[in-house]
Design a protein around this motif. Structure first.
Motif, PDB file in Angstrom:
ATOM      1  N   LEU A  18       0.837  -1.196   0.000  1.00  0.00           N
ATOM      2  CA  LEU A  18       0.000   0.000   0.000  1.00  0.00           C
ATOM      3  C   LEU A  18       0.876   1.251   0.000  1.00  0.00           C
ATOM      4  CD1 LEU A  18      -2.579  -1.014   2.750  1.00  0.00           C
ATOM      5  CD2 LEU A  18      -3.013  -0.926   0.304  1.00  0.00           C
ATOM      6  N   ALA A  19       0.361   2.279  -0.626  1.00  0.00           N
ATOM      7  CA  ALA A  19       1.019   3.578  -0.482  1.00  0.00           C
ATOM      8  C   ALA A  19       0.973   3.984   0.987  1.00  0.00           C
ATOM      9  CB  ALA A  19       0.320   4.618  -1.359  1.00  0.00           C
ATOM     10  N   HIS A  20       1.893   4.846   1.373  1.00  0.00           N
ATOM     11  CA  HIS A  20       2.000   5.220   2.792  1.00  0.00           C
ATOM     12  C   HIS A  20       0.679   5.776   3.320  1.00  0.00           C
ATOM     13  CE1 HIS A  20       4.359   6.126   6.374  1.00  0.00           C
ATOM     14  NE2 HIS A  20       3.690   7.279   6.456  1.00  0.00           N
ATOM     15  N   GLU A  21       0.041   6.610   2.527  1.00  0.00           N
ATOM     16  CA  GLU A  21      -1.224   7.201   2.957  1.00  0.00           C
ATOM     17  C   GLU A  21      -2.318   6.133   3.119  1.00  0.00           C
ATOM     18  OE1 GLU A  21       0.055  10.641   3.898  1.00  0.00           O
ATOM     19  OE2 GLU A  21      -2.140  10.330   3.865  1.00  0.00           O
ATOM     20  N   LYS A  22      -2.316   5.155   2.236  1.00  0.00           N
ATOM     21  CA  LYS A  22      -3.302   4.080   2.345  1.00  0.00           C
ATOM     22  C   LYS A  22      -3.049   3.244   3.597  1.00  0.00           C
ATOM     23  CE  LYS A  22      -5.995   4.588  -1.237  1.00  0.00           C
ATOM     24  NZ  LYS A  22      -7.451   4.818  -1.072  1.00  0.00           N
ATOM     25  N   GLY A  23      -1.762   3.036   3.915  1.00  0.00           N
ATOM     26  CA  GLY A  23      -1.432   2.301   5.130  1.00  0.00           C
ATOM     27  C   GLY A  23      -1.936   3.011   6.365  1.00  0.00           C
ATOM     28  N   LEU A  24      -1.771   4.316   6.392  1.00  0.00           N
ATOM     29  CA  LEU A  24      -2.272   5.101   7.517  1.00  0.00           C
ATOM     30  C   LEU A  24      -3.791   5.042   7.583  1.00  0.00           C
ATOM     31  CD1 LEU A  24       0.036   8.268   7.285  1.00  0.00           C
ATOM     32  CD2 LEU A  24       0.132   6.448   9.004  1.00  0.00           C
ATOM     33  N   GLU A  25      -4.434   5.007   6.398  1.00  0.00           N
ATOM     34  CA  GLU A  25      -5.893   4.934   6.368  1.00  0.00           C
ATOM     35  C   GLU A  25      -6.394   3.619   6.981  1.00  0.00           C
ATOM     36  OE1 GLU A  25      -7.525   5.464   2.483  1.00  0.00           O
ATOM     37  OE2 GLU A  25      -9.586   5.149   3.132  1.00  0.00           O
ATOM     38  N   VAL A  26      -5.672   2.515   6.706  1.00  0.00           N
ATOM     39  CA  VAL A  26      -6.047   1.223   7.290  1.00  0.00           C
ATOM     40  C   VAL A  26      -5.972   1.301   8.807  1.00  0.00           C
ATOM     41  CG1 VAL A  26      -5.367  -1.194   7.518  1.00  0.00           C
ATOM     42  CG2 VAL A  26      -5.379  -0.116   5.264  1.00  0.00           C
ATOM     43  N   LEU A  27      -4.865   1.844   9.333  1.00  0.00           N
ATOM     44  CA  LEU A  27      -4.705   1.957  10.785  1.00  0.00           C
ATOM     45  C   LEU A  27      -5.795   2.849  11.381  1.00  0.00           C
ATOM     46  CD1 LEU A  27      -0.838   2.295  11.247  1.00  0.00           C
ATOM     47  CD2 LEU A  27      -2.263   0.302  11.698  1.00  0.00           C
ATOM     48  N   SER A  28      -6.102   3.948  10.691  1.00  0.00           N
ATOM     49  CA  SER A  28      -7.100   4.881  11.215  1.00  0.00           C
ATOM     50  C   SER A  28      -8.483   4.221  11.307  1.00  0.00           C
ATOM     51  CB  SER A  28      -7.169   6.142  10.345  1.00  0.00           C
ATOM     52  OG  SER A  28      -7.721   5.850   9.075  1.00  0.00           O
ATOM     53  N   LEU A  29      -8.801   3.373  10.324  1.00  0.00           N
ATOM     54  CA  LEU A  29     -10.092   2.688  10.350  1.00  0.00           C
ATOM     55  C   LEU A  29     -10.155   1.658  11.471  1.00  0.00           C
ATOM     56  CD1 LEU A  29     -10.667   2.233   6.508  1.00  0.00           C
ATOM     57  CD2 LEU A  29     -11.964   3.716   8.043  1.00  0.00           C
ATOM     58  N   PHE A  30      -9.028   0.968  11.711  1.00  0.00           N
ATOM     59  CA  PHE A  30      -9.014  -0.012  12.799  1.00  0.00           C
ATOM     60  C   PHE A  30      -9.230   0.652  14.164  1.00  0.00           C
ATOM     61  CE2 PHE A  30      -8.483  -4.323  11.709  1.00  0.00           C
ATOM     62  CZ  PHE A  30      -7.799  -4.415  10.506  1.00  0.00           C
ATOM     63  N   VAL A  31      -8.585   1.795  14.366  1.00  0.00           N
ATOM     64  CA  VAL A  31      -8.675   2.436  15.695  1.00  0.00           C
ATOM     65  C   VAL A  31      -9.757   3.506  15.734  1.00  0.00           C
ATOM     66  CG1 VAL A  31      -6.254   1.959  16.191  1.00  0.00           C
ATOM     67  CG2 VAL A  31      -6.873   4.129  15.098  1.00  0.00           C
ATOM     68  N   ASN A  32     -10.486   3.659  14.587  1.00  0.00           N
ATOM     69  CA  ASN A  32     -11.613   4.597  14.538  1.00  0.00           C
ATOM     70  C   ASN A  32     -11.182   6.027  14.845  1.00  0.00           C
ATOM     71  OD1 ASN A  32     -14.282   5.242  14.059  1.00  0.00           O
ATOM     72  ND2 ASN A  32     -14.912   4.909  16.196  1.00  0.00           N
ATOM     73  N   LYS A  33     -10.107   6.478  14.168  1.00  0.00           N
ATOM     74  CA  LYS A  33      -9.632   7.862  14.288  1.00  0.00           C
ATOM     75  C   LYS A  33      -9.320   8.413  12.910  1.00  0.00           C
ATOM     76  CE  LYS A  33      -7.394   7.546  18.855  1.00  0.00           C
ATOM     77  NZ  LYS A  33      -6.131   7.748  19.598  1.00  0.00           N
ATOM     78  N   LYS A  34      -9.311   9.751  12.814  1.00  0.00           N
ATOM     79  CA  LYS A  34      -8.882  10.386  11.579  1.00  0.00           C
ATOM     80  C   LYS A  34      -7.365  10.225  11.447  1.00  0.00           C
ATOM     81  CE  LYS A  34     -12.521  13.903  11.640  1.00  0.00           C
ATOM     82  NZ  LYS A  34     -12.796  15.359  11.708  1.00  0.00           N
ATOM     83  N   ILE A  35      -6.880  10.280  10.215  1.00  0.00           N
ATOM     84  CA  ILE A  35      -5.444  10.132   9.992  1.00  0.00           C
ATOM     85  C   ILE A  35      -4.674  11.229  10.741  1.00  0.00           C
ATOM     86  CG2 ILE A  35      -3.621  10.243   8.233  1.00  0.00           C
ATOM     87  CD1 ILE A  35      -5.509   8.937   6.277  1.00  0.00           C
ATOM     88  N   THR A  36      -5.230  12.398  10.756  1.00  0.00           N
ATOM     89  CA  THR A  36      -4.541  13.510  11.435  1.00  0.00           C
ATOM     90  C   THR A  36      -4.479  13.316  12.947  1.00  0.00           C
ATOM     91  OG1 THR A  36      -6.644  14.727  11.469  1.00  0.00           O
ATOM     92  CG2 THR A  36      -5.143  15.159   9.631  1.00  0.00           C
ATOM     93  N   GLU A  37      -5.343  12.428  13.482  1.00  0.00           N
ATOM     94  CA  GLU A  37      -5.381  12.198  14.919  1.00  0.00           C
ATOM     95  C   GLU A  37      -4.479  11.045  15.362  1.00  0.00           C
ATOM     96  OE1 GLU A  37      -9.483  11.509  15.672  1.00  0.00           O
ATOM     97  OE2 GLU A  37     -10.082  13.625  15.505  1.00  0.00           O
ATOM     98  N   LEU A  38      -3.862  10.348  14.399  1.00  0.00           N
ATOM     99  CA  LEU A  38      -3.014   9.214  14.751  1.00  0.00           C
ATOM    100  C   LEU A  38      -1.728   9.704  15.410  1.00  0.00           C
ATOM    101  CD1 LEU A  38      -3.308   7.011  11.509  1.00  0.00           C
ATOM    102  CD2 LEU A  38      -4.455   6.648  13.709  1.00  0.00           C
TER     103      LEU A  38
END
Length: 1125
Positions: free
Chosen positions: A283-303
């Motif tokens: 995955l592109a880096h941004e897509k990887g962050l999106e996966v993590l954000s969905l798992f923890v139910n947070k916005k990417i900017t909040e990670l």
């Protein structure tokens, strides 16, 4: 049409109008049903290209796609590239969409086809999804292949499944639905299981067959018929996770197929249109962050800041990021902890030589397992012993853990939620499986406990099933039949494994479900465990299955106990079969009394082809055998077990010969289509085609040295040709034979080539100069053989050199003759095939030789076991009388003599002088005072005579039938003689007056046998169509009619002919002979038992007065004395 698509057409209109020719473009668009015939005519009448584009501009998105695909098909790739970015994106189509964007139609199609559901956390990758859809559209109405390829864990499966969640795509392009198969890395047995499951799913109502296919070839045919007849409206077949190109051949049935694979070249071995989509490895880096954000139910900017580092450490792998994301969902405060675990903990690499980077996955796996609740960690460890690429039914795990279904599903759902396990929800049943990398990790992690884990699952199986066996209707049945032995071997449970593998009940149950090949493979695979005490028992069972596998693959399924009773009395198979037979009260079983004199010269008998096998040969290492025949296919299979490795439809006509190169890299084939072809023996890829012979090519043989690829071929054009695989054309042509050349063979030192011809000669040629060195007149060596003179010219079929060049094997009809080259003397005479033998080949070390025949079998012989046979054998026609506890046999010897034989000790009581005409049949009176035999006059075939003899002297001759006499038999009172012949008429003669008492007509084919019941009230007759009729002798009325029973190979009950019949004393049972022996219930017509002989064409069956002893001779000259148990 979308505005974007319309703009791309207008933008590139000038280039399109200038270059395209519309006629072929319109053919494609008409086939896609986006252009009418009236519109085609309109285009032809005006400015063609301009008018076509005007029409397209007024239509919908489908017209744009069809036009784009037509440009690709007709070679306008540059113009198609101009329109590519304007291809309209697929919409959801008609129907109400649910919350996940899918219509009810899509959900139904995907559910019925077994398409995986979306993962809990799903990140869209629209560019790749659209690319898959577009390539699927490129298939149009034509068969072809779409390959989605990329590294493991990159999301190929998820992306493919997502592309199929489109209403318009399914409705417009695949109205026949979608059928998803998770394949994985398979051996032949595993692939057969996949095909069986797919055929079962497609034929859920049992329209085509009530049983699963028994081999890959049958499964391929079944799949082809199902797709053609039951799913004719363009279904899509999805093969997920293909590792090997040979797997695709089983599905190559002119279908539309999408595959996912790590290997871009996997479709090189198959034909058809091919399209590819490459999926990025991560995955592109941004897509990887999106996966993590969905798992923890947070916005990417909040990670937290550790999120960027975790994505980098995971190297963009969707699988690894999902594993870590699942952990963070449960423990949201452990970002730093998991980052340190990924950065610092060093795990042993699972596959150091692999092209994949497993390191991140190993680390994520370890962390995931450690974070499982303590009360379920043990259950996950239990999964370490699951077979690779196998979806395990829930019930198997219920048995393993001794739990209810709901409890097991709850535990497994925990693993699924943490991406540690995958679930296939196909219909009502759940099947679970581990990714192969996860399984490798678990196997390595728990290596020291694997034996105990295997032992546990075996013990749980025994506890659940006790002494019973799984029922085919249960979902766990196929798992246990395929993998119970695997678990026992893994547990080193020698006693349990022996009890299982050495059980005729288990062999019967398993071979009925999946055929014999997998079981033979298990005997080989687990021999180290089975042979811990001694290897004799395992060899007994392996030999039994190897030599009877061709029978166990047929329908109706033969009685395995009766087959076991045919083994030698010292065999464990025989001992077990006898014990079981004694327990089966009321079932008809037979003992082969005189079998001690028989040796099993064959080592393995397989039936890989659907028609006559013309040739078979070993690879240099003796591990593989290649075969070919009338079905136009080349087959490669394992020499030990008969498992098929490769199947190629190689030629357009019958294939007469095949040969491995010395290093085993290539296989050559030659055919009636006049072509010689060279194949890669591993992949099946065609490497070269030679077309210089002008008539059918009969033989092809490689030289014996590795690294130097020379090939000799011979043909009906009388020429032998030498080829160098590094050249495109023939190197030398050898002239000398005056008739078709059947066979050619390099000497072991590669200095000479031997050739056999129908001109009756064997010639030796020098390879270097292509000059003839010696001619041997083979005809002369067969003048003393027991063959008719006109048969001599076809005796020399082929030859094979021994390793030391001192001996040569020659084929004569269904016989094999081993000759000493220097002395020109016969060393051995081997008989085993039921029909014409086409080829014979020594193994490289000379210890084995392999033969193939019209009887559709391939036999492997051990050279040191074959022995010199007598120069004459008993003819199949004989008669037997049971007198004062003695068995007296009247037999035809060498077609010219009658022999009276003591059946108890095989001694000859009397032999007549040679007769002038060949003897066709014979019979004895029960008081042993008279014998009768029928002759065939070789010069005048329209008439025959009967001769009665007493004390070896002819008493009288009677004019009987106008055609050769097929059968004669005395009645019990010795006053009447029955005869039958080719004219289909049955005659009943008065012995005293020599007059005809009655004629019976009713058979359409030649009547070969007839017999009275003991009270002379019933008469049974049998003919060449396999029909048996029971008559009332007083009235001539037909009472019962037994029609031939057809099995799935298309063979009638007795291979077409019924050759002899005999009633039991109470007239309730009838025994018949033909291709083998059968016992019948006279009233119901039910088959009570079948006895399979080594040979075939049984001409007679002779029965003792109490109906307990039966005697016959097969076409190999083998005498069978059978006793009812």
């Amino acid at each position: 049409m979308d505005v974007k698509s319309r703009n791309y057409l207008l933008l590139n209109r000038q280039a399109l109008e200038k270059d395209i020719k519309t006629s072929y473009i319109m053919d494609h668009m008409i086939a896609d049903q986006v252009l009418t015939l009236q519109e085609e005519e309109k285009v032809k009448q005006q400015e063609r290209a301009a008018m076509l584009i005007n029409i397209i501009l007024k239509k919908d998105n489908n017209s744009y796609r069809s036009f784009y695909n037509a440009l690709l098909h007709e070679g306008y790739r540059d113009l198609a590239a101009l329109l590519q970015d304007g291809i309209p994106v697929f919409s959801a189509g008609n129907g109400k969409s649910s919350a996940d964007g899918m219509t009810s139609y899509v959900k139904m199609v995907l559910c019925e086809g077994g398409v995986p559901q979306r993962p809990v956390v799903f990140v869209t990758r629209p560019k790749l999804v659209d690319a898959i859809k577009q390539k699927l559209c490129c298939l149009g109405n034509d068969p072809g292949w779409v390959t989605v390829y990329g590294m493991a864990g990159c999301g190929k499966t998820v992306l493919t499944a997502e592309a199929l969640r489109d209403h318009q795509l399914l409705e417009d392009y695949f109205p026949g639905g979608v059928h998803w198969i998770s394949v994985g890395k398979q051996d032949k047995a595993g692939l057969l299981m996949k095909l069986q499951n797919l055929c079962s799913r497609l034929d859920h109502d049992g329209t085509f067959s009530q049983r699963p296919p028994l081999n890959i070839e049958e499964a391929k045919d079944r799949l082809r018929l199902l797709m053609l007849r039951k799913y004719p409206s363009r279904p899509l077949l999805v093969l997920d996770d293909i590792w090997d190109s040979w797997v695709l051949k089983a599905f190559d049935n002119q279908c539309q197929i999408l595959i996912t694979s790590r290997d871009r070249s996997v479709t090189d071995a198959v034909a058809g249109n091919k399209y590819e989509i490459h999926v990025e490895s991560g995955l592109a880096h941004e897509k990887g962050l999106e996966v993590l954000s969905l798992f923890v139910n947070k916005k990417i900017t909040e990670l937290p800041e550790q999120a960027d580092c975790i994505v980098r450490e995971c190297k963009g792998s969707p699988l690894v990021i999902s594993l870590i994301g699942a952990l963070l969902r449960d423990f949201p405060g452990r970002w730093e902890y998991y980052l340190k675990q990924l950065q610092n903990k060093q795990f042993k690499r699972i596959r150091k030589s692999s092209s994949y980077d497993y390191e991140a996955l190993d680390e994520a796996m370890s962390i995931s397992v450690e974070q499982l609740n303590e009360n379920i960690k043990g259950y996950y460890k239990d999964l370490s012993i699951l077979p690779k690429d196998v979806k395990v039914p829930t019930k198997v795990l219920c048995i393993l853990w001794d739990m209810e279904t709901e409890e097991v599903e709850d535990i497994l759902q925990e693993f699924v939620n943490k991406s540690l396990l995958f679930c296939d929800r196909n219909g009502k049943s759940f099947h679970y499986y581990l990714h192969d990398l996860q399984l490798d990790f678990l196997t390595e992690k728990n290596r020291n406990q694997l034996q105990d884990l295997h032992k546990n699952i075996v013990n749980q199986y025994k506890k659940y099933y006790k002494l019973n066996m799984p029922i085919p209707s249960e979902e766990d049945c196929m798992y246990w039949y395929n993998f119970l032995a695997y678990h026992m071997a893994g547990a080193n449970m020698q006693k349990e494994l022996c009890d299982l593998m050495f059980s005729l009940d288990w062999i019967k149950a398993k071979t009925e479900l999946v055929g014999p090949a997998h079981l033979i493979h298990e005997y080989v695979e687990y021999s180290s465990v089975l042979d811990q005490k001694n290897s004799i028992v395992r060899e007994n069972f392996q030999e039994f299955l190897s030599l009877n596998g061709h029978l166990l693959g047929r329908q109706p399924f033969p009685d395995i106990i009766q087959l076991g009773l045919c083994q030698l009395e010292t065999s464990e198979v025989y001992q077990q079969a006898k014990s079981l037979a004694q327990q089966e009260a009321g079932i008809f079983y037979l003992e082969w009394i005189n079998k001690k004199s028989m040796k099993n010269l064959s080592r393995l008998v397989v039936r890989p082809h659907r028609d006559a096998v013309y040739h078979a040969c070993f690879s240099q290492d003796r591990q593989r055998i290649a075969s070919c025949g009338a079905d136009k296919t080349l087959q490669v299979f394992k020499a030990k077990s008969g498992e098929r490795l490769l199947e190629i439809r190689a030629h357009d006509d019958e294939i007469f010969c095949c040969a491995f190169s010395a290093d085993g890299a290539f296989v050559a084939t030659c055919s009636a289509d006049k072509k010689v072809k060279i194949w890669n023996s591993r992949t099946g890829q065609c490497m070269r085609v030679y077309e210089e012979h002008t008539e059918q090519v009969n033989c092809c043989q490689f030289n014996n040295r590795s690294g130097q690829y020379l090939l000799s071929t011979c043909s009906n054009d009388t020429f032998i040709k030498l080829w160098d695989l590094n050249r495109k054309y023939c190197r030398n042509t050898m002239f000398g034979h005056v008739n078709a050349v059947n066979h050619c063979k390099f000497s072991p030192n590669d200095e000479y080539v031997a050739s056999c011809s129908t001109d009756g000669t064997v010639k030796l040629w020098e390879v270097r100069s292509a000059n003839e060195l010696k001619t041997i007149e083979i005809k002369d060596f067969f003048k003393t053989a027991d063959e008719q003179p006109d048969d001599v010219e076809i005796l020399v079929k082929c030859c094979s050199w021994s390793q030391n060049s001192a001996m040569i094997l020659v084929v004569a009809k269904n016989k094999l003759l081993l000759w000493n080259i220097k002395s020109l003397s016969k060393v051995a005479d081997c008989r085993g095939h039921m029909s014409w033998v086409h080829c014979v080949t020594f193994s490289p070390d000379g210890s084995l030789f392999v033969t193939s025949s019209d009887d559709q079998t391939i036999r492997i012989w051990e050279t040191n076991k074959v022995c010199k046979s007598s120069h004459a054998v008993l003819k199949s026609e004989l008669d037997v009388v049971f007198h004062n506890d003695k068995v007296v046999i009247l037999a035809i010897y060498n077609q010219q003599h009658l022999q009276l034989i003591n059946g108890n000790n095989d001694s000859i009581i009397m032999q007549t002088e040679a007769q002038e005409c060949p003897i066709c049949c014979c019979c004895l009176s029960e008081d042993l005072k008279f014998a009768a035999f029928g002759e065939e006059n070789g010069k005048i075939k329209s008439c025959s005579t009967f001769h009665f003899i007493k004390d070896g002297k002819v008493l009288k001759a009677l004019e009987a039938h106008r055609t050769p006499v097929q059968h004669c038999r005395f009645t019990s009172d010795c006053q009447t003689l029955i005869s039958s012949a080719h004219d289909s008429v049955i005659q009943i003669w008065s012995f005293e007056s020599s007059s005809v008492l009655r004629e019976l007509n009713g058979h359409e084919a030649c009547v070969r046998c007839c017999t009275f019941s003991s009270d002379n009230k019933l008469l049974a007759t049998g003919d060449d169509k396999g029909e048996i009729m029971i008559w009332d002798t007083l009235t001539g009325e037909l009472l019962h009619y037994f029609s031939p029973v057809t099995v799935d190979e298309g063979e009638p009950t007795h291979s077409g002919w019924v050759t002899d019949l005999s009633f039991s004393p109470d007239s309730k049972i009838l025994v018949s002979s033909g291709g083998y022996l059968k016992w019948w219930n006279v009233t119901t017509g039910e088959s009570l038992q079948t006895f399979y002989t080594n040979g075939t064409n049984l001409k007679s069956i002779h029965v003792s007065p109490n109906f307990n002893v039966y005697v016959t001779v097969d076409n190999l000259g083998i005498l069978y004395v059978l006793q009812k148990m």
